[in-house]
Design a protein around this motif. Sequence first.
Motif, PDB file in Angstrom:
ATOM      1  N   ILE A 158       0.839  -1.202   0.000  1.00 27.33           N
ATOM      2  CA  ILE A 158       0.000   0.000   0.000  1.00 27.33           C
ATOM      3  C   ILE A 158       0.872   1.249   0.000  1.00 27.33           C
ATOM      4  N   GLN A 159       1.866   1.278   0.877  1.00 27.70           N
ATOM      5  CA  GLN A 159       2.777   2.422   0.915  1.00 27.70           C
ATOM      6  C   GLN A 159       3.521   2.579  -0.407  1.00 27.70           C
ATOM      7  N   ALA A 160       4.008   1.461  -0.933  1.00 27.52           N
ATOM      8  CA  ALA A 160       4.745   1.523  -2.199  1.00 27.52           C
ATOM      9  C   ALA A 160       3.848   2.024  -3.328  1.00 27.52           C
ATOM     10  N   LEU A 161       2.591   1.588  -3.346  1.00 23.76           N
ATOM     11  CA  LEU A 161       1.662   1.971  -4.407  1.00 23.76           C
ATOM     12  C   LEU A 161       1.435   3.475  -4.445  1.00 23.76           C
ATOM     13  N   VAL A 162       1.045   4.047  -3.294  1.00 18.51           N
ATOM     14  CA  VAL A 162       0.719   5.474  -3.309  1.00 18.51           C
ATOM     15  C   VAL A 162       1.979   6.322  -3.479  1.00 18.51           C
ATOM     16  N   PRO A 183      -1.685  11.031  -1.898  1.00 16.53           N
ATOM     17  CA  PRO A 183      -2.018  10.627  -0.527  1.00 16.53           C
ATOM     18  C   PRO A 183      -2.973   9.436  -0.564  1.00 16.53           C
ATOM     19  N   LEU A 184      -2.916   8.625   0.471  1.00 16.68           N
ATOM     20  CA  LEU A 184      -3.772   7.439   0.513  1.00 16.68           C
ATOM     21  C   LEU A 184      -5.229   7.800   0.730  1.00 16.68           C
ATOM     22  N   ASN A 185      -5.484   8.784   1.584  1.00 11.42           N
ATOM     23  CA  ASN A 185      -6.863   9.099   1.962  1.00 11.42           C
ATOM     24  C   ASN A 185      -7.283  10.469   1.452  1.00 11.42           C
ATOM     25  N   ALA A 186      -8.588  10.628   1.226  1.00 11.88           N
ATOM     26  CA  ALA A 186      -9.145  11.957   1.001  1.00 11.88           C
ATOM     27  C   ALA A 186      -9.194  12.674   2.347  1.00 11.88           C
ATOM     28  N   ILE A 187      -9.292  13.998   2.328  1.00 12.17           N
ATOM     29  CA  ILE A 187      -9.198  14.786   3.559  1.00 12.17           C
ATOM     30  C   ILE A 187     -10.283  14.359   4.553  1.00 12.17           C
ATOM     31  N   GLY A 188      -9.842  13.937   5.732  1.00 11.33           N
ATOM     32  CA  GLY A 188     -10.761  13.568   6.797  1.00 11.33           C
ATOM     33  C   GLY A 188     -11.573  12.315   6.543  1.00 11.33           C
ATOM     34  N   GLU A 189     -11.201  11.516   5.524  1.00 11.36           N
ATOM     35  CA  GLU A 189     -12.015  10.354   5.154  1.00 11.36           C
ATOM     36  C   GLU A 189     -11.273   9.056   5.464  1.00 11.36           C
TER      37      GLU A 189
END
Length: 252
Positions: free
Chosen positions: A147-151, A157-163
């Motif tokens: 997951i880290q390598a992908l993003v 960023p992995l997430n949308a703001i506050g999501e």
Amino acid sequence: MKRRLLVIGIGAGDPDHLTVQAIKAMNRAQVFFIPEKGAEKDGLARIRREICEQFIENDTYRLVPFAMPVRRAAGDSYGAAVDDWHAAMAGIYGRLLAHELDEDRVGAFLVWGDPMLYDSTLRILDRLKSQGGLDLAVEVVPGITAIQALVARHGIPLNAIGEPVLVTTGRQLRDGFPRDADSAVVMLDNGETLRAVAEDCDIWWGANLGLPEEMLVSGRLRDVVDRIEANRKETREKQGWVMDTYLLRRRK
């Protein structure tokens, strides 16, 4: 005396993913258990061997290869198939540790990615310990996840703001995109999931992350699904195996 065993996360494929902690742990071990999954997936064992050659500073360690059993087709009983496979693996681990690791030595498993994320090594060792007979002291060293390598490779960023972000499997996503999440990271997909996603999504996809044959695709899912499937097929045909993961996010 307890047998000491290190379960070390080695990242998603790039040797540079190894942490300083992982390198120090590898240099404490004398016996490394190397899983072999047949000729088609020999590259995975080869990379583990190369990592040992690159980062271990002595020549006293020993590599112990072992054959991985093939998990039977799940059918309608995925849990039972996995349980049977874990039982077979616990038997293999027990024999390896009893016969190949003396009580005064340190053994190690080198785990792709991170041992806590969609990997069975820790569960199998817990199963083995619960059966008795072997006294094990297990230490876990975290690793860089796919997951880290992908993003990182896509530069997002992995997430949308506050999501929130759901981490799930292809099998789960085939039942529908979860209603309470707009972003989902999908792992362990056999290639049958993307066509089943009905929602309008953006996708960031990566295969064999961190390796020379790495492939990346991003865009609107409906526009790039054909390219992803073609790349996935090409990677499998060239390498004999493919490990891919992807982030899906609903379009708003």
